[in-house]
Motif scaffolding. Structure first.
Motif, short mmCIF file in Angstrom:
data_model
loop_
_atom_site.label_atom_id
_atom_site.label_comp_id
_atom_site.label_asym_id
_atom_site.label_seq_id
_atom_site.Cartn_x
_atom_site.Cartn_y
_atom_site.Cartn_z
N ASP A 1 19.53 75.60 13.49
CA ASP A 1 19.69 77.05 13.66
C ASP A 1 20.95 77.52 12.94
O ASP A 1 21.35 76.93 11.93
N THR A 2 21.61 78.53 13.52
CA THR A 2 22.82 79.12 12.91
C THR A 2 24.09 78.42 13.37
O THR A 2 25.19 78.93 13.13
N GLY A 3 23.96 77.26 14.00
CA GLY A 3 25.10 76.57 14.58
C GLY A 3 25.19 76.84 16.07
O GLY A 3 24.32 77.51 16.65
N ILE A 4 26.22 76.32 16.71
CA ILE A 4 26.46 76.53 18.15
C ILE A 4 27.96 76.74 18.34
O ILE A 4 28.77 76.04 17.73
N GLN A 5 28.33 77.70 19.20
CA GLN A 5 29.75 77.85 19.52
C GLN A 5 30.20 76.61 20.28
O GLN A 5 29.72 76.32 21.37
N THR A 6 31.15 75.90 19.73
CA THR A 6 31.53 74.60 20.28
C THR A 6 32.41 74.69 21.52
O THR A 6 32.50 73.71 22.26
N ASP A 7 33.08 75.82 21.75
CA ASP A 7 33.95 75.92 22.92
C ASP A 7 33.43 76.92 23.94
O ASP A 7 34.19 77.47 24.73
N HIS A 8 32.13 77.16 23.95
CA HIS A 8 31.56 78.06 24.95
C HIS A 8 31.62 77.39 26.32
O HIS A 8 31.35 76.19 26.45
N CYS A 9 31.97 78.17 27.33
CA CYS A 9 32.16 77.60 28.67
C CYS A 9 30.88 77.05 29.29
O CYS A 9 30.94 76.25 30.23
N SER A 10 29.73 77.47 28.80
CA SER A 10 28.47 76.99 29.36
C SER A 10 27.80 75.92 28.50
O SER A 10 26.69 75.51 28.80
N LEU A 11 28.48 75.48 27.45
CA LEU A 11 27.86 74.53 26.53
C LEU A 11 28.78 73.36 26.23
O LEU A 11 29.99 73.48 26.30
N GLU A 12 28.15 72.25 25.88
CA GLU A 12 28.88 71.11 25.35
C GLU A 12 28.14 70.62 24.12
O GLU A 12 26.97 70.23 24.21
N VAL A 13 28.79 70.67 22.98
CA VAL A 13 28.15 70.28 21.72
C VAL A 13 28.52 68.84 21.39
O VAL A 13 29.70 68.49 21.30
N ALA A 14 27.50 68.01 21.22
CA ALA A 14 27.73 66.58 21.00
C ALA A 14 28.16 66.27 19.58
O ALA A 14 28.71 65.20 19.31
N GLY A 15 27.94 67.19 18.66
CA GLY A 15 28.28 66.98 17.26
C GLY A 15 27.37 67.83 16.40
O GLY A 15 26.71 68.73 16.90
N GLY A 16 27.35 67.56 15.11
CA GLY A 16 26.47 68.33 14.25
C GLY A 16 26.85 68.24 12.79
O GLY A 16 27.66 67.40 12.37
#
Length: 450
Positions: A152-167
């Motif tokens: 997609d368009t990426g993911i906000q990496t420091d969003h309080c409801s998300l944890e991004v494993a990498g990319g």
């Protein structure tokens, strides 16, 4: 479509552009007539393909780890030379993909934190109606150990409801390591699939899955098939089991089809939004409005419903639809540490992706492999809601999909009938393709003796 030598000579010789693809701008802002194309080697051997591209004044811009073709920028006037070069089997346009231009999330004041950067000020967790409708709030698995690639368009990496494993970033919007979302679509999709169950903001369908930000769309929500293929390639190389694509293009691509088939054969499950091209709303099933790659047989295609279980007016339909999922007014995360409501088949797809992660977690196998078993569990346990062919197998149902003896054995004929219908549709399409190929071949033979 793939361009044959005859088609290339016709279009170039007549001075007709078959698409403004890959045009490049000089420092002064003028444009040179180049085309961005896939170049396929003969017999699958890359060999000296890079030198061949260079010999016609072109530049190779993308190579892949798992696929034997490259992407090149080539002067339009030299396309016929490229195709006739030794070792080149086919050349295909690199078409565009993206999200709908009218995707318009509405920020929710009730979920707007006083201090967006301070997670302690974020509102209490709130599940969307879609999360509850598919039964994701009533199952034990949470996606632990399952990898999801959000293409997609990426993911906000420091969003309080998300944890991004990498990319990885495959667009021109930043370097490869910059997969931040500056648009909002990817962060919204990621929240539906895998927002954390941490009592803040929203919760995802598979809150403990590993979400990867595979940025194949730029900060305007636009991309090319070559970048989408790069995302699929990256997921294959990194054993990311689920490949979720809330995007679509207007044209089919034999090169993208090859990449999808390869990923599927390696055991990955690929899912795609059906598209937001609308439908007649009459249940006649005559319309074919789906975007690509949702129509590919190895992709699980998802259409969207409203809260009253009706087909969303914007949702694309077609014989390749596999499942329904909630898509209208779905609450999820967006960039700037906010939350918003948005609609589209882009929102429906990650619900199914999340349920796929729940099912995959229960399979006694790590990494890619059980894609067909997971797909079967999703489709054969789906809940009929329209009782017509617009729904595919029906609405995705997390509880039934995870049941040990689920809906699979309760309604065997329904799945068999729809598999037969799909097989018939695909056979018809294959026969049409064969007829066209024979016609083109005959025309080519006739041209030799003129």
């Amino acid at each position: 479509m793939t361009l044959s030598r005859r088609q290339l000579l016709q279009s170039v010789g007549a001075g007709v552009a078959t698409g403004v693809l890959g045009t490049t701008a000089s420092a002064a802002g003028s444009r040179t007539d180049t085309r961005r194309v896939f170049v396929h080697p003969r017999n699958g051997l890359l060999g000296n393909l890079l030198e061949v591209v260079e010999s016609v004044g072109g530049t190779t811009v993308l190579e892949y780890d798992n696929f034997d073709f490259v992407v090149a920028e080539v002067p339009e006037s030299r396309l016929d030379d490229l195709l006739s070069a030794t070792g080149v089997a086919a050349v295909e346009e690199d078409d565009e993909t993206g999200i709908p231009d009218d995707w318009d999330p509405s920020l929710l004041d009730v979920l707007l934190p006083p201090d967006r950067a301070d997670c302690s000020t974020h509102p209490d967790q709130r599940a969307s109606w879609g999360h509850e409708r598919i039964g994701a709030d009533d199952v034990e698995p949470d996606g632990t150990g399952v990898d999801i690639g959000i293409l997609d368009t990426g993911i906000q990496t420091d969003h309080c409801s998300l944890e991004v494993a990498g990319g990885r970033n495959f667009t021109a919007s930043g370097p490869p390591g910059d997969y931040e979302d500056r648009h909002g679509h990817g962060t919204h999709v990621a929240g539906i699939a895998g927002a954390l169950d941490n009592d803040l903001g929203v919760v995802g369908t598979a809150p403990n899955a590993n979400c990867y930000a595979v940025k194949v769309l730029d900060d305007e929500g636009r991309g090319r098939y070559s970048e989408l293929i790069a995302g699929i390639d990256w997921c294959m190389s990194n054993d990311v089991e689920l490949i979720s694509m809330s995007l679509g293009g207007e044209t089919e691509s034999e090169t993208l089809a090859e990449a999808i088939a390869s990923a599927h054969e390696e055991g990955h499950l690929l899912l795609s939004a059906a598209g937001n091209e609308g439908n007649p709303g009459d249940g006649t099933c005559d319309a074919e409005t789906m975007t690509y790659p949702a129509t590919h047989e190895d992709v699980l295609a998802v259409a969207a419903t409203d809260e009253d279980d009706s087909l969303a007016s914007y949702s694309s339909v077609g014989s390749a639809v596999d499942l329904l999922a909630p898509g209208t007014n779905i609450v999820s995360s967006v960039v700037d540490n906010e939350y918003a409501e948005a609609s589209g088949t882009s929102m429906a797809c990650p619900f199914v992706t999340g349920v796929a992660a729940l099912v995959w977690e229960t399979v006694d196998e790590d990494g890619p492999g059980p894609n067909e078993a997971v797909r079967q569990a999703l489709t054969e346990s789906a809940e009929p809601v329209f009782e017509n062919c617009e729904e595919g197998y029906g609405l995705v149902d997390a509880r039934a999909a995870l049941a040990e003896d689920g809906a699979v054995d309760d309604e065997p004929d329904r799945g068999a009938d729809r598999d037969g219908e799909r097989t018939g549709n695909r056979l018809e399409a294959a026969l049409e393709w064969l007829a066209n190929a024979i016609r083109d071949f005959v025309e080519w033979l006739n041209g030799l003796f003129r």
